[in-house]
Motif scaffolding. Structure first.
Motif, short mmCIF file in Angstrom:
data_model
loop_
_atom_site.label_atom_id
_atom_site.label_comp_id
_atom_site.label_asym_id
_atom_site.label_seq_id
_atom_site.Cartn_x
_atom_site.Cartn_y
_atom_site.Cartn_z
N GLY A 71 0.81 -1.23 0.00
CA GLY A 71 0.00 0.00 0.00
C GLY A 71 0.84 1.27 0.00
O GLY A 71 2.05 1.25 0.19
N ARG A 72 0.14 2.37 -0.20
CA ARG A 72 0.78 3.68 -0.16
C ARG A 72 0.89 4.14 1.28
O ARG A 72 0.04 3.82 2.10
CB ARG A 72 -0.08 4.69 -0.93
CG ARG A 72 -0.22 4.39 -2.39
CD ARG A 72 -1.32 5.28 -2.98
NE ARG A 72 -1.48 5.09 -4.38
CZ ARG A 72 -2.20 4.11 -4.93
NH1 ARG A 72 -2.81 3.23 -4.18
NH2 ARG A 72 -2.29 4.01 -6.23
N THR A 79 -4.18 14.61 2.06
CA THR A 79 -4.16 15.04 0.66
C THR A 79 -3.18 14.15 -0.08
O THR A 79 -2.03 14.01 0.32
CB THR A 79 -3.73 16.51 0.57
OG1 THR A 79 -4.61 17.29 1.36
CG2 THR A 79 -3.78 16.99 -0.87
N THR A 80 -3.66 13.54 -1.16
CA THR A 80 -2.81 12.66 -1.95
C THR A 80 -2.62 13.26 -3.33
O THR A 80 -3.53 13.91 -3.86
CB THR A 80 -3.44 11.26 -2.08
OG1 THR A 80 -4.72 11.39 -2.65
CG2 THR A 80 -3.55 10.58 -0.73
N PRO A 81 -1.46 13.06 -3.92
CA PRO A 81 -1.21 13.62 -5.25
C PRO A 81 -2.15 13.00 -6.29
O PRO A 81 -2.33 11.81 -6.34
CB PRO A 81 0.24 13.25 -5.55
CG PRO A 81 0.76 12.53 -4.37
CD PRO A 81 -0.34 12.34 -3.39
N GLY A 82 -2.74 13.85 -7.08
CA GLY A 82 -3.57 13.38 -8.18
C GLY A 82 -5.03 13.13 -7.84
O GLY A 82 -5.87 13.17 -8.72
N THR A 83 -5.36 12.85 -6.59
CA THR A 83 -6.75 12.54 -6.27
C THR A 83 -7.36 13.54 -5.30
O THR A 83 -8.56 13.53 -5.10
CB THR A 83 -6.88 11.14 -5.65
OG1 THR A 83 -6.10 11.09 -4.47
CG2 THR A 83 -6.47 10.07 -6.61
N PRO A 137 -11.83 8.00 -2.34
CA PRO A 137 -12.17 8.83 -1.18
C PRO A 137 -13.32 8.25 -0.35
O PRO A 137 -13.48 8.61 0.81
CB PRO A 137 -12.55 10.18 -1.79
CG PRO A 137 -12.78 9.93 -3.22
CD PRO A 137 -12.07 8.67 -3.60
N GLU A 138 -14.11 7.35 -0.91
CA GLU A 138 -15.24 6.76 -0.19
C GLU A 138 -14.85 5.52 0.62
O GLU A 138 -15.62 5.05 1.44
CB GLU A 138 -16.34 6.38 -1.18
CG GLU A 138 -16.85 7.53 -2.01
CD GLU A 138 -17.44 8.64 -1.14
OE1 GLU A 138 -18.16 8.33 -0.18
OE2 GLU A 138 -17.16 9.82 -1.44
#
Length: 184
Positions: free
Chosen positions: A100-101, A132-136, A164-165
């Motif tokens: 995972g990230r 906050t994640t890059p791109g999303t 995000p859900e």
């Protein structure tokens, strides 16, 4: 459980991670089978002692310690299998997030979670995190933790998706010290 396992396997990026998830899931399942079989054997042992006592069979009179030894072995097996379940489940959860990230987020809400049984000791907390994640953009996650951390505190967590859900796709890693947060 197979649908949940298949979902987690789909998030794994490497064959090694998928193998670890499967292996620890099998060990947890094996531990559960051991607990169930052991509990049935304890019930069978207690029932047989009652029947032997009612029927006045003299076997346990000549070997009185045998029932206690069997009961001790079975209780030890139940405790050992319970430990195996806890170990395997913890390792399975870590394996599920291995690919995972890692993100850093801010705690926005802390909710006290009381145990389902009032006799149980131990309160945990659901920490709602916004990151906050890059791109999303912004994602929200909820992690369960044994300590109540403060609102506004930064924590590091692992997640498999950027959806995000998907609020419960998170594994708590650690709290971020202020000097670490300044570097991010």
């Amino acid at each position: 459980m197979n649908a949940e396992l298949d979902e987690w396997l789909s998030h794994a990026k490497t064959p090694e991670t998928r193998a670890r998830i499967r292996r620890w899931a099998r060990w947890a399942r094996f531990g559960m089978v051991l607990v169930i079989v052991s509990v049935w054997l304890v019930a069978l042992l207690v029932l047989s002692v009652i029947v032997i006592d009612i029927a006045d069979i003299a076997f346990f009179d000549s070997v009185p310690w045998l029932g206690w030894v069997l009961l001790g072995v079975l209780v030890g097996l139940i405790v050992g299998a319970g430990g195996l379940i806890l170990l395997a489940d913890g390792r399975r959860i870590k394996a599920m997030y291995a690919d995972g990230r890692v993100s850093v987020g801010v705690i926005t809400q802390v909710t006290r979670v009381e145990p389902a049984d009032p006799e149980m000791v131990g309160v945990s907390y659901d920490l709602t995190i916004t990151a906050t994640t890059p791109g999303t953009g912004e994602i929200r996650r909820v992690v369960n933790h044994s300590n109540a951390l403060e609102i506004g505190q930064r924590i590091r967590f692992r997640h498999n998706t950027l959806d995000p859900e998907n609020q419960y796709d998170a594994l708590f890693v650690d709290a971020v010290a202020e000097q670490d947060g300044a570097r991010q």
